[in-house]
Design a protein around this motif. Structure first.
Motif, PDB file in Angstrom:
ATOM      1  N   ALA A  41       0.825  -1.213   0.000  1.00 32.57           N
ATOM      2  CA  ALA A  41       0.000   0.000   0.000  1.00 32.57           C
ATOM      3  C   ALA A  41       0.856   1.259   0.000  1.00 32.57           C
ATOM      4  O   ALA A  41       0.588   2.208  -0.750  1.00 32.57           O
ATOM      5  CB  ALA A  41      -0.932  -0.011   1.210  1.00 32.57           C
ATOM      6  N   ILE A  42       1.896   1.295   0.833  1.00 32.90           N
ATOM      7  CA  ILE A  42       2.752   2.479   0.869  1.00 32.90           C
ATOM      8  C   ILE A  42       3.509   2.623  -0.444  1.00 32.90           C
ATOM      9  O   ILE A  42       3.709   3.740  -0.950  1.00 32.90           O
ATOM     10  CB  ILE A  42       3.721   2.408   2.067  1.00 32.90           C
ATOM     11  N   GLY A  43       3.915   1.498  -1.040  1.00 33.50           N
ATOM     12  CA  GLY A  43       4.528   1.558  -2.362  1.00 33.50           C
ATOM     13  C   GLY A  43       3.597   2.205  -3.369  1.00 33.50           C
ATOM     14  O   GLY A  43       4.015   3.048  -4.181  1.00 33.50           O
ATOM     15  N   GLU A  44       2.326   1.857  -3.333  1.00 32.78           N
ATOM     16  CA  GLU A  44       1.330   2.419  -4.241  1.00 32.78           C
ATOM     17  C   GLU A  44       1.101   3.898  -3.970  1.00 32.78           C
ATOM     18  O   GLU A  44       1.047   4.726  -4.889  1.00 32.78           O
ATOM     19  CB  GLU A  44       0.015   1.651  -4.097  1.00 32.78           C
ATOM     20  N   ILE A  45       0.981   4.268  -2.716  1.00 34.02           N
ATOM     21  CA  ILE A  45       0.635   5.637  -2.340  1.00 34.02           C
ATOM     22  C   ILE A  45       1.784   6.610  -2.608  1.00 34.02           C
ATOM     23  O   ILE A  45       1.565   7.730  -3.087  1.00 34.02           O
ATOM     24  CB  ILE A  45       0.240   5.690  -0.844  1.00 34.02           C
ATOM     25  N   ASN A  46       3.011   6.200  -2.337  1.00 37.38           N
ATOM     26  CA  ASN A  46       4.152   7.122  -2.383  1.00 37.38           C
ATOM     27  C   ASN A  46       4.913   7.149  -3.702  1.00 37.38           C
ATOM     28  O   ASN A  46       5.834   7.945  -3.855  1.00 37.38           O
ATOM     29  CB  ASN A  46       5.137   6.784  -1.254  1.00 37.38           C
ATOM     30  N   ARG A  47       4.574   6.308  -4.640  1.00 36.32           N
ATOM     31  CA  ARG A  47       5.321   6.299  -5.897  1.00 36.32           C
ATOM     32  C   ARG A  47       5.014   7.555  -6.700  1.00 36.32           C
ATOM     33  O   ARG A  47       3.951   8.163  -6.569  1.00 36.32           O
ATOM     34  CB  ARG A  47       5.002   5.049  -6.706  1.00 36.32           C
ATOM     35  N   ASP A  48       5.945   7.939  -7.547  1.00 35.63           N
ATOM     36  CA  ASP A  48       5.761   9.134  -8.355  1.00 35.63           C
ATOM     37  C   ASP A  48       6.473   8.940  -9.692  1.00 35.63           C
ATOM     38  O   ASP A  48       6.818   7.804 -10.059  1.00 35.63           O
ATOM     39  CB  ASP A  48       6.274  10.385  -7.614  1.00 35.63           C
ATOM     40  N   ALA A  49       6.728  10.039 -10.396  1.00 36.79           N
ATOM     41  CA  ALA A  49       7.337   9.945 -11.722  1.00 36.79           C
ATOM     42  C   ALA A  49       8.760   9.408 -11.680  1.00 36.79           C
ATOM     43  O   ALA A  49       9.294   8.974 -12.705  1.00 36.79           O
ATOM     44  CB  ALA A  49       7.310  11.317 -12.391  1.00 36.79           C
TER      45      ALA A  49
END
Length: 559
Positions: free
Chosen positions: A419-427
């Motif tokens: 979940a944190i991987g999904e929430i915090n990922r960016d460009a």
């Protein structure tokens, strides 16, 4: 003679960056695929997962946060067997569950959860009511025979979780324990730095009379959480009661029939055809409602004798109906209207965004997608009663046998990582908070300088900085890019300007306390800061080696 200690330098894992040489990143790539590409995990088969050094480091950090907070409230850690015998599950009625992995011979199963085993364990160990409360937790794998695994770590056949269980003498004591765990959960999720929501929830298959889900809000989530704009009450879709802003009198009205458990009363639930009836909402008004009977014709037939004066009828109207709503004809004849009770203005259907909160009857509810990462349940005697978990308690007339009240509390460790991987990922890729990052600092060296290396790594080791040296035979630019892509909060560059060290910032800031350290030490450590083009984010720091550990730790404190 005391042997000379060798300098231990922590290095990146052996297969770090293996699959990235021709990889073109896009934010459209699902997070579970990105985690595999970056080497946190691999998927040998659908629903199965292998954890690498990167993933295990995150597991350890997260598990230690949980251990700290659970230990603080008096819970003890143990580890139960991952295999359970069928008898306990037959006693609780859960042996025939559809998602249970049963072993060959149908005598044992792989545990999806541990209510049966922990209750049996405590029952065999408990000698006196004076030993209560008993509060235990474990961190280990669980197994679920998921027919259609998806989302990688979010829904697989195996998962890592913390499950905790409490045993109290009665409900009042059990609720004290429940609130302690809720307090610990708040601290756990605050430690992780990612915004979260605690939502009132349905107990589902686990059972019990009270439960709360713990969610990360994200559009990719499979759950729906409603929150009130006035009282801030939050609940999942199965628990959200709402009233309409206005009644739509044009909608067709449907009716569904239920009976009470003693079969004495027919309950007729009326609701708009364009909405979804939630039978558990009816149960809020009629507590002995039987939710196991589904055949409508058989229900009506059992009430067809109009001369049976022992039968009663309850008509319950959803709040979206009005006195002018065109109700379906009543299918039964009856001899006395006193046999009918009518309840009106009761929320019976699943809520929709924009309706009025039933908790305060003032605010408007909004809906958001969410990822469930934790759940707390008050179980009462759902498991202790069928498994005969009880103690002798003194009363005025002597000793009496009393069934123990239980609670259970889960946190999905692998789900939180996903979940944190999904929430915090960016460009630029992943971006982990320092609390669970695989390591906090990647060290990159330009050129070989043994004296410099000894000096810096002694400083980092002594300062207890969680670092890894990237000494792969690839370019400095590739090392820095892949460190940021992997989500490591900081990178340190040891180059030609040494003893000035360059620090690159990748991780997100959740505070700015580092600025106080900067004002205090900027001259002492020859500390310079470079901001991005908009003068908003600090992206690079330049500091003398003597202040390296102080600066690194001050930055990490906010990440």
């Amino acid at each position: 003679m005391i042997p000379k200690r060798s300098l231990h330098i922590k290095r990146v894992p052996k297969f770090y960056g293996n699959q990235l040489s021709k990889f073109k990143y896009s934010q459209d790539i699902p997070t579970h695929e990105l985690l595999a590409r970056l080497g946190f995990i691999t998927y040998p088969r659908s629903g199965l997962v292998n954890w690498t050094k990167l993933g295990l480091s995150m597991q350890d950090k997260l598990s230690n946060i949980i251990r700290k907070r659970m230990d603080e409230i008096g819970f003890e850690e143990l580890s139960l067997s991952l295999i359970s015998h069928r008898k306990l599950w037959e006693d609780t009625g859960r042996w025939e569950g559809s998602e249970i992995f049963k072993l060959v011979g149908d005598e044992y199963l792989l545990v999806p959860t541990a209510e049966e085993e922990i209750t049996d364990y405590v029952n065999k160990q408990l000698e006196s009511y004076k030993q209560l409360p008993v509060c235990l937790y474990q961190i280990n794998p669980k197994f679920r025979n998921e027919k259609r695994p998806r989302g990688g770590l979010l829904r697989g056949k195996e998962f890592l979780m913390k499950d905790a269980y409490s045993f109290d003498l009665d409900e009042s004591n059990a609720m004290v324990t429940y609130e302690k765990v809720v307090g610990a959960y708040h601290k756990i999720f605050q430690d992780l730095r990612i915004p979260y929501v605690k939502a009132q929830a349905d107990s589902g298959d686990i059972g019990g009379s009270l439960s709360h889900e713990w969610h990360y809000i994200n559009e990719s989530g499979e759950d729906t959480v409603f929150k009130c704009s006035s009282c801030n009450h939050a609940s999942n879709v199965e628990k959200t009661l709402s009233f309409p802003k206005e009644v739509d009198e044009s909608s067709e009205i449907l009716v569904k029939y239920f009976t009470t458990k003693d079969k004495s009363t027919l309950v007729c639930a009326y609701y708009p055809s364009n909405r979804v009836l939630e039978p558990k909402f009816i149960q809020n008004e009629i507590t002995d409602l039987d939710l196991t009977e589904h055949n409508q014709d058989e229900l009506l037939d059992s009430f067809s004798n109009k001369d049976d004066l022992s039968k009663r009828f309850v008509r319950i109207m959803d709040a979206r109906l009005s006195p002018r709503s065109n109700l379906p004809d009543f299918p039964l004849n009856f001899s006395n209207r006193a046999m009918i009770t009518t309840l009106t203005d009761v929320p019976l259907v699943l809520a929709q965004e924009g309706e009025i909160c039933a908790e305060c009857e003032d605010g408007e509810i909004t809906a958001t997608n969410a990822i469930e990462v934790g759940h707390t349940f008050y179980l009462g005697d759902k498991y202790s009663a069928p498994l005969n978990c009880a103690v002798d308690v003194p009363t005025e007339t002597g000793m009496t046998r009393q069934t123990i009240s239980m609670g259970c509390y889960g946190i999905g460790i692998s789900r939180i990582i996903a979940a944190i991987g999904e929430i915090n990922r960016d460009a630029k890729g992943l971006s982990w908070p320092k609390s669970i990052s695989p390591w906090d600092v990647t060290v990159v060296e330009i050129g070989q300088d043994e004296e410099r290396s000894k000096e810096v790594f002694k400083l980092l080791n002594h300062g207890k900085v969680d670092y890894c040296l990237d000494d792969r035979d690839v370019s400095m630019g590739k090392k820095l890019k892949e460190s940021g892509f992997t989500g490591i909060p900081l990178s340190i560059i040891l180059g030609k300007h040494y003893p000035i060290v360059e620090i690159e910032v990748r991780g997100k800031k959740y505070g700015d306390t580092w600025k106080h350290t900067y004002e205090k030490h900027k001259d002492e450590f020859d500390w310079k800061v470079q901001y991005d083009n908009e003068q908003v984010n600090d992206v690079k720091h330049f500091v003398h080696k003597d202040g390296l550990v102080t600066v690194v730790n001050s930055l990490l404190n906010d990440m």
